[in-house]
Design an enzyme around this catalytic site. Structure first.
Site, PDB file in Angstrom:
ATOM      1  N   THR A 191       0.826  -1.121  -0.175  1.00  0.00           N
ATOM      2  CA  THR A 191      -0.085   0.016  -0.138  1.00  0.00           C
ATOM      3  C   THR A 191       0.948   1.403   0.238  1.00  0.00           C
ATOM      4  O   THR A 191       0.455   2.232  -0.774  1.00  0.00           O
ATOM      5  CB  THR A 191      -0.785  -0.039   1.340  1.00  0.00           C
ATOM      6  OG1 THR A 191      -1.755  -0.987   1.236  1.00  0.00           O
ATOM      7  CG2 THR A 191      -1.957   1.157   1.293  1.00  0.00           C
TER       8      THR A 191
ATOM      9  N   TYR B  52     -12.836  -4.245  -3.489  1.00  0.00           N
ATOM     10  CA  TYR B  52     -13.863  -3.789  -4.485  1.00  0.00           C
ATOM     11  C   TYR B  52     -14.904  -5.054  -4.484  1.00  0.00           C
ATOM     12  O   TYR B  52     -16.016  -4.871  -4.482  1.00  0.00           O
ATOM     13  CB  TYR B  52     -13.485  -3.158  -5.671  1.00  0.00           C
ATOM     14  CG  TYR B  52     -14.648  -2.848  -6.636  1.00  0.00           C
ATOM     15  CD1 TYR B  52     -15.223  -1.757  -6.392  1.00  0.00           C
ATOM     16  CD2 TYR B  52     -15.000  -3.748  -7.621  1.00  0.00           C
ATOM     17  CE1 TYR B  52     -16.283  -1.333  -6.951  1.00  0.00           C
ATOM     18  CE2 TYR B  52     -15.967  -3.245  -8.442  1.00  0.00           C
ATOM     19  CZ  TYR B  52     -16.901  -1.858  -8.206  1.00  0.00           C
ATOM     20  OH  TYR B  52     -17.843  -1.638  -8.926  1.00  0.00           O
TER      21      TYR B  52
ATOM     22  N   TYR C 198      -3.017  -9.957   4.635  1.00  0.00           N
ATOM     23  CA  TYR C 198      -3.020  -8.557   4.925  1.00  0.00           C
ATOM     24  C   TYR C 198      -4.535  -8.165   5.062  1.00  0.00           C
ATOM     25  O   TYR C 198      -5.210  -8.216   4.004  1.00  0.00           O
ATOM     26  CB  TYR C 198      -2.204  -7.835   3.862  1.00  0.00           C
ATOM     27  CG  TYR C 198      -2.267  -6.316   3.975  1.00  0.00           C
ATOM     28  CD1 TYR C 198      -2.487  -5.610   5.150  1.00  0.00           C
ATOM     29  CD2 TYR C 198      -1.972  -5.458   2.884  1.00  0.00           C
ATOM     30  CE1 TYR C 198      -2.523  -4.318   5.258  1.00  0.00           C
ATOM     31  CE2 TYR C 198      -2.011  -4.122   3.004  1.00  0.00           C
ATOM     32  CZ  TYR C 198      -2.293  -3.356   4.117  1.00  0.00           C
ATOM     33  OH  TYR C 198      -2.272  -2.050   4.374  1.00  0.00           O
TER      34      TYR C 198
ATOM     35  N   ARG D 187      -9.589  -0.104   3.741  1.00  0.00           N
ATOM     36  CA  ARG D 187      -9.457   0.167   2.673  1.00  0.00           C
ATOM     37  C   ARG D 187     -10.056  -0.679   1.465  1.00  0.00           C
ATOM     38  O   ARG D 187     -10.376  -0.543   0.416  1.00  0.00           O
ATOM     39  CB  ARG D 187      -7.922   0.070   2.299  1.00  0.00           C
ATOM     40  CG  ARG D 187      -6.816   1.245   2.763  1.00  0.00           C
ATOM     41  CD  ARG D 187      -5.533   0.784   2.339  1.00  0.00           C
ATOM     42  NE  ARG D 187      -4.571   1.885   2.679  1.00  0.00           N
ATOM     43  CZ  ARG D 187      -4.423   2.957   2.094  1.00  0.00           C
ATOM     44  NH1 ARG D 187      -4.884   2.989   0.776  1.00  0.00           N
ATOM     45  NH2 ARG D 187      -3.590   3.885   2.221  1.00  0.00           N
TER      46      ARG D 187
ATOM     47  N   LYS E   3      -0.509  -9.566   8.555  1.00  0.00           N
ATOM     48  CA  LYS E   3      -0.562  -8.075   8.975  1.00  0.00           C
ATOM     49  C   LYS E   3      -2.198  -7.609   9.202  1.00  0.00           C
ATOM     50  O   LYS E   3      -2.855  -7.479   8.363  1.00  0.00           O
ATOM     51  CB  LYS E   3       0.033  -7.392   7.739  1.00  0.00           C
ATOM     52  CG  LYS E   3      -0.032  -5.842   7.918  1.00  0.00           C
ATOM     53  CD  LYS E   3       0.529  -5.106   6.886  1.00  0.00           C
ATOM     54  CE  LYS E   3       0.384  -3.643   6.968  1.00  0.00           C
ATOM     55  NZ  LYS E   3       1.022  -2.987   5.734  1.00  0.00           N
TER      56      LYS E   3
ATOM     57  N   ILE F  91       4.678  -4.093  10.463  1.00  0.00           N
ATOM     58  CA  ILE F  91       4.725  -3.958   9.194  1.00  0.00           C
ATOM     59  C   ILE F  91       4.327  -2.187   9.130  1.00  0.00           C
ATOM     60  O   ILE F  91       3.189  -2.118   9.178  1.00  0.00           O
ATOM     61  CB  ILE F  91       4.265  -4.469   8.120  1.00  0.00           C
ATOM     62  CG1 ILE F  91       4.717  -6.118   8.249  1.00  0.00           C
ATOM     63  CG2 ILE F  91       4.189  -3.914   6.574  1.00  0.00           C
ATOM     64  CD1 ILE F  91       3.870  -7.015   7.355  1.00  0.00           C
TER      65      ILE F  91
END
Length: 295
Positions: free
Chosen positions: A47, A110, A136, A141, A164, A206
């Site tokens: 990201t 999405y 992750y 997001r 993560k 991270i």
């Protein structure tokens, strides 16, 4: 027993960009400085590295450059996740082939897969990988939350070795730790939650913060692991104003401004991101100076 990819700090490294593409000179200097400062791993094209707006050619080139520049000094974790499982498999195979040490696999954005879809997708990518995979979870997001029972099911896969966790939900993270029973390494995905996640058995972070402050971020983890929990927590709290400033606008807008101020490339992000608003940048630069950063 699965092998741990890293303990401590993996920098979610920026990709220095300008209007002509990737600034590899700045990228190389930044990689070297991070390693010299003691970070324990590098995450490329995640990201923070703007992997979602790199072209396919750039994405692969950034991963290869990072692997070659690091040259085995620390593990390189390649951001190869996607909302398209077939694309993620292809990119994962490429990253394995060039010598990346592990993969970072974001939940599909999405599409908003079901939990069964997440299990099926991540297993397919892990099956195709010859290297360990770190999940992750960042629902703010992606619009998709990787639930604790789902993580526990995925932890049974021999190639899925860590997660993560950037949900920000400490209760959920505790449930993951309880259900996985050590079958999966837990990493903080939020710089304001390093110590709480370490206290739940986490292996490290991270980190975005470690872009401008690698030594101090490493120290948070090192102090905790040395049993100096109060000192570790005190340092995290001391750095909280800078952490807050680094997230005043969506990541990586602020950290790009921070690293440009430190001489690592231009303050340039790709649309739909735009450079940090001037008023916010003043706050960021002040927080950097207060944290002892020379700019």
């Amino acid at each position: 027993m699965k092998n741990t990819v890293f303990e401590g700090v993996a920098t979610a490294i920026i990709t220095p960009l300008n209007e002509n593409g990737v600034d590899y000179e700045a990228f190389g200097r930044l990689i070297d400085w991070q390693i010299d400062c003691g970070v324990n791993a590098i995450v490329a094209a995640g990201t923070t590295g703007e992997g979602s707006t790199l072209t396919d050619e750039e994405h692969r080139a950034v991963l290869k450059f990072c692997v070659d520049r690091v040259a085995g000094r620390v593990p390189v974790i390649a951001g190869t996740g996607s909302n398209d499982t077939a694309y993620a498999i292809d990119l994962t195979k490429y990253a394995c082939g060039i010598g990346a040490d592990a993969m970072l696999l974001v939940t599909p954005y999405y599409n908003k897969a079901t939990q069964n879809g997440l299990i099926t997708s991540f297993r397919a990518i892990a099956d195709a990988s010859t290297k360990p995979c770190i999940l992750y979870n960042v629902p703010s997001r992606t619009g998709c939350n990787l639930l604790p029972a789902t993580v526990a099911a995925l932890a049974e896969h021999p190639n899925i070795v860590g997660i993560k966790e950037a949900s920000g939900n400490i209760s959920q993270i505790a449930q993951i730790a309880a259900l996985c029973k050590g079958k999966l390494d837990l990493y903080s995905g939020n710089d304001d939650q390093i110590v709480p996640i370490l206290s739940l058995g986490g292996k490290g972070v991270i980190s975005v913060l470690s872009n401008p402050l690698p030594r101090e971020t490493v120290a948070i983890c090192d102090l905790f692991r040395a049993g100096k929990v109060k000192e570790s927590a005190d340092l995290q709290l001391k750095l909280l104003p800078l952490v807050d400033a680094l997230f005043m606008e969506v990541n990586p807008i602020p950290v790009k401004a921070a690293m440009a101020a430190m001489g690592y490339g231009e303050n340039y992000v790709r649309l739909p991101l735009t450079p940090m608003e001037q008023a916010h940048e003043k706050v960021l630069l002040a927080a950097m100076k207060a944290a002892g950063i020379q700019i």
